[in-house]
Design a protein around this motif. Structure first.
Motif, PDB file in Angstrom:
ATOM      1  N   GLU A 443       0.833  -1.212   0.000  1.00 51.30           N
ATOM      2  CA  GLU A 443       0.000   0.000   0.000  1.00 51.30           C
ATOM      3  C   GLU A 443       0.863   1.255   0.000  1.00 51.30           C
ATOM      4  O   GLU A 443       0.594   2.216  -0.736  1.00 51.30           O
ATOM      5  CB  GLU A 443      -0.915  -0.013   1.222  1.00 51.30           C
ATOM      6  N   ASP A 479      -8.628  11.041  -5.638  1.00 52.28           N
ATOM      7  CA  ASP A 479      -8.028   9.710  -5.665  1.00 52.28           C
ATOM      8  C   ASP A 479      -7.046   9.534  -4.515  1.00 52.28           C
ATOM      9  O   ASP A 479      -6.972   8.458  -3.914  1.00 52.28           O
ATOM     10  CB  ASP A 479      -7.299   9.489  -6.998  1.00 52.28           C
ATOM     11  N   ARG A 482      -8.990   8.993  -1.304  1.00 49.42           N
ATOM     12  CA  ARG A 482      -9.555   7.645  -1.254  1.00 49.42           C
ATOM     13  C   ARG A 482      -8.465   6.603  -1.026  1.00 49.42           C
ATOM     14  O   ARG A 482      -8.680   5.617  -0.309  1.00 49.42           O
ATOM     15  CB  ARG A 482     -10.312   7.355  -2.541  1.00 49.42           C
ATOM     16  N   MET A 483      -7.298   6.811  -1.636  1.00 51.82           N
ATOM     17  CA  MET A 483      -6.202   5.878  -1.425  1.00 51.82           C
ATOM     18  C   MET A 483      -5.774   5.862   0.035  1.00 51.82           C
ATOM     19  O   MET A 483      -5.531   4.801   0.616  1.00 51.82           O
ATOM     20  CB  MET A 483      -5.008   6.257  -2.324  1.00 51.82           C
ATOM     21  N   GLU A 484      -5.717   7.054   0.641  1.00 47.71           N
ATOM     22  CA  GLU A 484      -5.363   7.133   2.057  1.00 47.71           C
ATOM     23  C   GLU A 484      -6.424   6.427   2.908  1.00 47.71           C
ATOM     24  O   GLU A 484      -6.095   5.659   3.826  1.00 47.71           O
ATOM     25  CB  GLU A 484      -5.241   8.595   2.488  1.00 47.71           C
ATOM     26  N   GLU A 485      -7.696   6.674   2.596  1.00 46.81           N
ATOM     27  CA  GLU A 485      -8.779   6.060   3.382  1.00 46.81           C
ATOM     28  C   GLU A 485      -8.758   4.542   3.264  1.00 46.81           C
ATOM     29  O   GLU A 485      -8.921   3.825   4.261  1.00 46.81           O
ATOM     30  CB  GLU A 485     -10.122   6.624   2.916  1.00 46.81           C
ATOM     31  N   ARG A 486      -8.539   4.026   2.039  1.00 43.46           N
ATOM     32  CA  ARG A 486      -8.500   2.571   1.856  1.00 43.46           C
ATOM     33  C   ARG A 486      -7.339   1.950   2.609  1.00 43.46           C
ATOM     34  O   ARG A 486      -7.471   0.888   3.231  1.00 43.46           O
ATOM     35  CB  ARG A 486      -8.406   2.233   0.363  1.00 43.46           C
ATOM     36  N   SER A 487      -6.193   2.622   2.548  1.00 38.14           N
ATOM     37  CA  SER A 487      -5.023   2.089   3.249  1.00 38.14           C
ATOM     38  C   SER A 487      -5.236   2.090   4.753  1.00 38.14           C
ATOM     39  O   SER A 487      -4.860   1.134   5.450  1.00 38.14           O
ATOM     40  CB  SER A 487      -3.782   2.900   2.880  1.00 38.14           C
ATOM     41  N   GLU A 489      -8.151   1.917   6.308  1.00 38.10           N
ATOM     42  CA  GLU A 489      -9.118   0.868   6.625  1.00 38.10           C
ATOM     43  C   GLU A 489      -8.454  -0.507   6.614  1.00 38.10           C
ATOM     44  O   GLU A 489      -8.702  -1.342   7.506  1.00 38.10           O
ATOM     45  CB  GLU A 489     -10.274   0.907   5.618  1.00 38.10           C
ATOM     46  N   SER A 490      -7.613  -0.750   5.607  1.00 39.87           N
ATOM     47  CA  SER A 490      -6.918  -2.039   5.539  1.00 39.87           C
ATOM     48  C   SER A 490      -5.969  -2.207   6.719  1.00 39.87           C
ATOM     49  O   SER A 490      -5.858  -3.300   7.295  1.00 39.87           O
ATOM     50  CB  SER A 490      -6.133  -2.147   4.230  1.00 39.87           C
ATOM     51  N   HIS A 491      -5.307  -1.102   7.082  1.00 39.13           N
ATOM     52  CA  HIS A 491      -4.376  -1.172   8.207  1.00 39.13           C
ATOM     53  C   HIS A 491      -5.122  -1.481   9.511  1.00 39.13           C
ATOM     54  O   HIS A 491      -4.683  -2.332  10.301  1.00 39.13           O
ATOM     55  CB  HIS A 491      -3.613   0.151   8.327  1.00 39.13           C
TER      56      HIS A 491
END
Length: 544
Positions: A443, A479, A482-487, A489-491
């Protein structure tokens, strides 16, 4: 005769166009990931060899792999020795790619074209469209091979052509040079090997001349990257030149035994259609087996042949005080110097990613050195523009001066973030021997790749001042968010699963996401004045 020439020329053009379409589709769909993958494959020569092989099969072009690897060597993201290992793998990759094409069933070409067309037409995302383009190109290559086989069928009974081949069969050097010239002209050894395979299938070429042309295709395929990097630095030029040297040595060693090689392959059951492809694979496997253990001495030899020039003094190159009385020229000089600052920032991003990925403390020291250069250049640009602003300027020139100053300041802020915050995070990771989880590192690496691409887009926008580019760069802020938010959430999901690496590096991971988001905000800020001037940006995003 005219019909035969047209059929052959059309089939060859379709073959080249199909290969180009595959290359473009794969590059558009997976280009950044492939680049990062190549840069990451430097741990040992075996992995580097595999990276070169798989990348070339995907891109259908060892030339493209060579140019990408040379660019990484120029930026010191990969050593020259590992770059040579990548190229040995790329050479084998062209043979495997040709093998996959030749083995295609008759129905595979129309089925692949149809599939590619459907995916290209109905695809909604950029990646889906690019994937469809790659599949469509693959189908065109298979179709071109079928056309070549049909077009060369009438040549079997031509007495004149048979006499020509009989004459050239006694001149293997001439046949090899012919293959080299065709491969250099088309910038594709794969295309020439496939052409020879189709001529073999039609019974047009004898075995020994086929081997000679395949050797020439290998030699000529290495010429294009050498020519393409002539204007680059010595680190970049060492990679394709070393690959050309390896292929030349191999060709000189094998050419006298071309007839024996052909007879040996036929004796073990290799068919006419597969003769050229199998010879191509065997030749490059032989080179890999010989030179893979010798990449260290090969890199040293290239270093002696192309030594690095003496290091130039730090400081501005383009801020010529004599241009101050010509504001248009002076602004162009300031813009050019500011682009150098952007290049230093890209180097800092690459360097910080490698420090995090490889735990290389020297990369951290390199970050500080690069940041010092950024500070010096930014200060020089600022003083130069301040002196220019004392002259009478038009309104447009005043606006351009302000844009250059603002961009230089934003770049300097990015340098501060990388040197003061990211460097400290990397040093902390190294000091305490921490490791990101594989998913977490992926990520962060993807976020870095996206950030570098955004900065490259900002560099282009800084020069062109094109509103459409400005809108595209500004929209990328969404973008990034959203990339920060997805990372994140995954973390947090990994934390809930109590993965040890994620628990140990949680603060590092979140701080890096924050810093990369701040960097992207500075990058996107160059678009604001351009969008305001074009009327595409509101003063406030708040609902009235």
């Amino acid at each position: 005769m005219n019909s035969l020439v047209i059929d052959l020329a059309g089939a060859v053009c379709l073959l080249l166009w199909g290969l180009r379409t595959v290359r473009r589709g794969v590059s558009d769909a997976f280009g950044p990931r492939l680049k990062h993958w190549i840069a990451a494959g430097t741990r040992n020569r075996g992995i580097a060899f595999g990276v070169g092989l798989i990348t070339t099969i995907a891109l259908q072009s060892s030339t493209t792999t060579a140019l990408m690897t040379a660019s990484f060597a120029e930026r010191m993201l990969i050593s020259i020795a590992m770059a040579q290992a990548v190229m040995l793998g790329a050479n084998v990759g062209t043979g495997l790619a040709a093998w996959l094409f030749v083995l295609g069933a008759p129905w595979l070409a129309p089925a692949t074209v149809m599939t590619g067309f459907v995916v290209f037409t109905v695809g909604r995302s950029t990646r889906a469209v690019a994937t469809g383009r790659a599949i469509l190109g693959l189908g065109l290559v298979l179709l071109a091979l079928h056309m070549l086989a049909q077009a060369t069928a009438p040549m079997r009974g031509s007495p004149a052509f048979q006499m020509l081949l009989t004459t050239l069969a006694d001149a293997p050097l001439l046949m090899m040079l012919t293959g080299a010239g065709l491969a250099a002209l088309t910038s594709s050894s794969l295309a020439i090997v496939l052409l020879v395979a189709s001529l073999n299938l039609g019974g047009v070429l004898a075995p020994a001349p086929s081997i000679a042309i395949v050797l020439g295709a290998n030699l000529g395929g290495a010429v294009g990257p050498v020519i393409a990097t002539l204007g680059d630095g010595p680190l970049s030029r060492r990679v394709p030149l070393g690959n050309l040297g390896v292929r030349a040595i191999g060709c000189c060693a094998v050419l006298p035994f071309a007839d024996h090689v052909a007879q040996g392959l036929l004796a073990v059951g290799v068919g006419a259609a597969a003769l050229a492809v199998d010879a191509h694979i065997l030749f490059n496997l032989l080179l890999a087996g010989i030179f893979l253990p010798l990449i260290g001495p090969l890199a040293s030899a290239m270093g002696r042949l192309l030594p690095e020039p003496p290091v130039k003094e730090d400081g501005p190159r383009y801020l010529d005080a004599s241009t101050l009385d010509t504001p248009g020229v002076a602004l162009a000089c300031a813009a050019r110097e500011t682009l150098r600052i952007g290049d230093r920032i890209i180097s800092m991003l690459d360097c910080s990613l490698e420090a995090l990925r490889t735990d290389d403390i020297q990369r951290c020291a390199r970050l500080s050195s690069l940041e010092d250069e950024v500070d010096k250049l930014q200060s020089a640009v600022k003083l130069f523009l301040a002196e220019l602003d004392r002259r009478p300027l038009s309104d447009e020139q005043t606006r351009r001066s302000s844009e250059i100053m603002a961009y230089a300041i934003n770049l300097e802020h990015i340098g501060d973030i990388l040197e003061k915050s990211v460097r400290e995070l990397a040093e902390k990771k190294i000091k305490y021997q921490l490791s990101f989880s594989p998913a977490g590192l992926a990520e962060i690496s993807a976020f870095y790749v996206s950030t570098i691409e955004n900065l490259q887009l900002a560099q282009s926008l800084f020069l062109s001042r094109e509103p459409s580019l400005a809108r595209r760069l500004f929209e990328l802020k969404v973008d990034v968010r959203r990339m920060e938010e997805r990372s994140m959430e995954s973390h947090f999901a990994r934390l809930r699963e109590k993965q040890p690496e994620s628990m140990q590096t949680s603060a590092l991971h979140l701080d890096l996401l924050r810093d990369l988001k701040r960097i992207n905000a500075h990058i996107a800020s160059i678009a604001s004045p351009i969008l305001k001037r074009s009327g595409d940006l509101l003063d406030s995003r708040l609902v009235g």
